[in-house]
Write a protein that holds these residues in place. Structure first.
Motif, PDB file in Angstrom:
ATOM      1  N   LEU A 147       0.827  -1.206   0.000  1.00 57.93           N
ATOM      2  CA  LEU A 147       0.000   0.000   0.000  1.00 57.93           C
ATOM      3  C   LEU A 147       0.859   1.253   0.000  1.00 57.93           C
ATOM      4  CD1 LEU A 147      -2.592  -0.808   2.832  1.00 57.93           C
ATOM      5  CD2 LEU A 147      -3.057  -0.813   0.377  1.00 57.93           C
ATOM      6  N   VAL A 149       0.005   5.099   1.466  1.00 59.70           N
ATOM      7  CA  VAL A 149      -0.994   5.773   2.292  1.00 59.70           C
ATOM      8  C   VAL A 149      -0.499   7.167   2.637  1.00 59.70           C
ATOM      9  CG1 VAL A 149      -2.211   5.716   4.519  1.00 59.70           C
ATOM     10  CG2 VAL A 149      -1.783   3.591   3.287  1.00 59.70           C
ATOM     11  N   HIS A 176      -4.910  -0.451   7.406  1.00 55.54           N
ATOM     12  CA  HIS A 176      -5.571   0.465   6.472  1.00 55.54           C
ATOM     13  C   HIS A 176      -6.655  -0.196   5.628  1.00 55.54           C
ATOM     14  CE1 HIS A 176      -2.890   3.747   7.483  1.00 55.54           C
ATOM     15  NE2 HIS A 176      -1.848   2.939   7.323  1.00 55.54           N
ATOM     16  N   ILE A 186      -5.628   5.662   1.549  1.00 57.58           N
ATOM     17  CA  ILE A 186      -4.944   4.800   0.595  1.00 57.58           C
ATOM     18  C   ILE A 186      -4.968   5.467  -0.782  1.00 57.58           C
ATOM     19  CG2 ILE A 186      -4.987   2.559  -0.579  1.00 57.58           C
ATOM     20  CD1 ILE A 186      -6.400   1.460   1.941  1.00 57.58           C
ATOM     21  N   CYS A 189      -2.198   0.722  -4.384  1.00 56.98           N
ATOM     22  CA  CYS A 189      -2.029  -0.604  -3.790  1.00 56.98           C
ATOM     23  C   CYS A 189      -1.490  -1.569  -4.838  1.00 56.98           C
ATOM     24  CB  CYS A 189      -3.363  -1.126  -3.244  1.00 56.98           C
ATOM     25  SG  CYS A 189      -4.594  -1.423  -4.523  1.00 56.98           S
TER      26      CYS A 189
END
Length: 408
Positions: A147, A149, A176, A186, A189
């Motif tokens: 991820l 973030v 998350h 986010i 990904c």
């Protein structure tokens, strides 16, 4: 005040990404992670509040804040590699578009959450909303390999980097994915991909609910290799009675068909029927989209052995509504009309059984009063507070992840 906010954000990321929405809030559509970082950094410095959403198809747009941030512009085309079983996906990419692009690259995406087909990947991850394929492929977290973030104070974090204070150690994906934006936003990904199935068939049995749950448990005892085993209420299935739907996937069509042909053997249910492809699509897609017409959606984590009792409890408190249950993988989703007191009462009854209730979507007044996820063990509220302090120290991100004391 809003004019000042708009001017500051415009200076930071450009005028083409800033305007006012119908409620008078500053609406921002950052084009990338860095732009979002600058926005949240300003919000942290100046004490602004912000709410984050995708295209607005899943959650109601009634959360109070000074800034409304839409992730829909962070939707650059993912770069698929036919030799790499994963892909990096921006959070604003609509799920239906991602599915099409995956198939074009000879890959398949085992994610089938409820909601409209243009629901964004970021919305799916923030809520960790899994569909029937959870049974065969695991929860949403299992499909995520990494991820990116942005925290509430504007820091950009990537999987493997130190997130916050050393006293709060947690797997970024576990935090998350399903964090409802309470610990950061986010923006990107890496999603796991699967080979395109050579065969995809759906078999259904229609009848009494409790009998169908017994049939499903019998299938599990026999080791039927199903990708989904879903109990669907009459309102969602558009049938006069409950439906047990079994989805079978595989590389070899003959092998998949052979599994389907054995369903009736030893399951106490001779009336299985295979759906034509068009009816199969209508069942799975129709039940996924239909719940968006209801204002409240919640999910429970429940053991298969306790499913019948839990179904009775939910229906007794909230009514049948639009209900699905992944009979063997331990999840139940209910959608319909409810009020704050009914949801609190249900959560309290479930807590005594150590069954967690997650409020996936609802009007803000209900989310604020009930919280997205309530404690069913002592100490949950304290942990959430410590994590919030680490990732969003000034509570810039307006969210209902904190468990209200009166509802805990």
């Amino acid at each position: 005040m809003n004019e000042h906010v708009a001017e500051r954000i415009t200076a930071a990321i450009g005028p083409e990404f800033v305007r006012s929405d119908v409620s008078g809030r500053v609406l921002v559509t950052p084009p990338n992670t860095e732009a979002l970082s600058r926005i949240l950094g300003l919000a942290y410095d100046d004490g602004w509040s912000a709410v984050v959403f995708g295209t607005g198809t899943w959650q109601s747009d009634d959360t109070p804040s000074q800034i409304s941030i839409s992730m829909r512009a962070i939707d650059q085309v993912p770069e698929f590699n036919r030799d790499e079983p994963s892909v990096v996906v921006p959070a604003g990419v609509p799920l239906d578009r991602l599915r099409r692009q995956a198939v074009e690259a000879d890959w398949w995406l085992p994610l089938d959450p409820p909601g409209r087909p243009d629901r964004t990947v970021g919305s799916l991850l923030a809520t960790a909303t899994a569909g029937p394929l959870r049974h065969g492929f695991g929860p949403v977290r299992d499909q995520i390999l990494g991820l990116t973030v942005v925290t509430g104070d504007g820091r950009i974090l990537r999987s493997g980097e130190a997130a916050a204070t050393p006293s709060v150690e947690v797997d970024p994906v576990k935090l998350h994915v399903g964090g409802f934006g309470g610990f950061g936003v986010i923006t990107e990904c890496r999603i796991r991909l699967q080979p395109i199935p050579g065969a995809d068939t759906t078999w259904v049995a229609i009848g009494d609910r409790d009998r169908l749950t017994r049939v499903a448990r019998n299938l599990a005892e026999r080791g039927i290799p199903a990708a989904a085993v879903e109990l669907i209420s009459p309102a969602l299935a558009s049938e006069p009675d409950w439906v047990l739907a079994v989805r079978l996937l595989g590389a070899d069509a003959t092998a998949v068909q052979a599994v389907g042909a054995t369903l009736a053997e030893g399951t106490e249910w001779p009336g299985w029927s295979e759906l034509p492809p068009e009816r199969s699509g209508l069942l799975w897609n129709g039940s996924a989209r239909a719940i968006t017409g209801a204002p409240v959606t919640l999910r429970l984590g429940v053991m298969a052995a306790g499913l019948d009792e839990t179904l009775d409890l939910v229906i007794g408190r909230l009514g049948e509504g639009m209900l699905t249950a992944s009979v063997l993988s331990g999840s139940l989703r209910w959608s319909g009309h409810s009020d704050i007191e009914s949801l609190r009462a249900l959560r309290s009854l479930l807590a005594a059984r150590e069954i967690p209730l997650t409020l996936e979507r609802a009007p803000w007044r209900i989310r604020e009063a009930v919280g997205h996820f309530g404690a069913y063990r002592e100490g949950m509220g304290g942990l959430v507070s410590r994590l919030r302090e680490s990732y969003d120290p000034r509570n810039v991100l307006v969210t209902a992840v904190q468990v209200p004391e009166r509802a805990a």
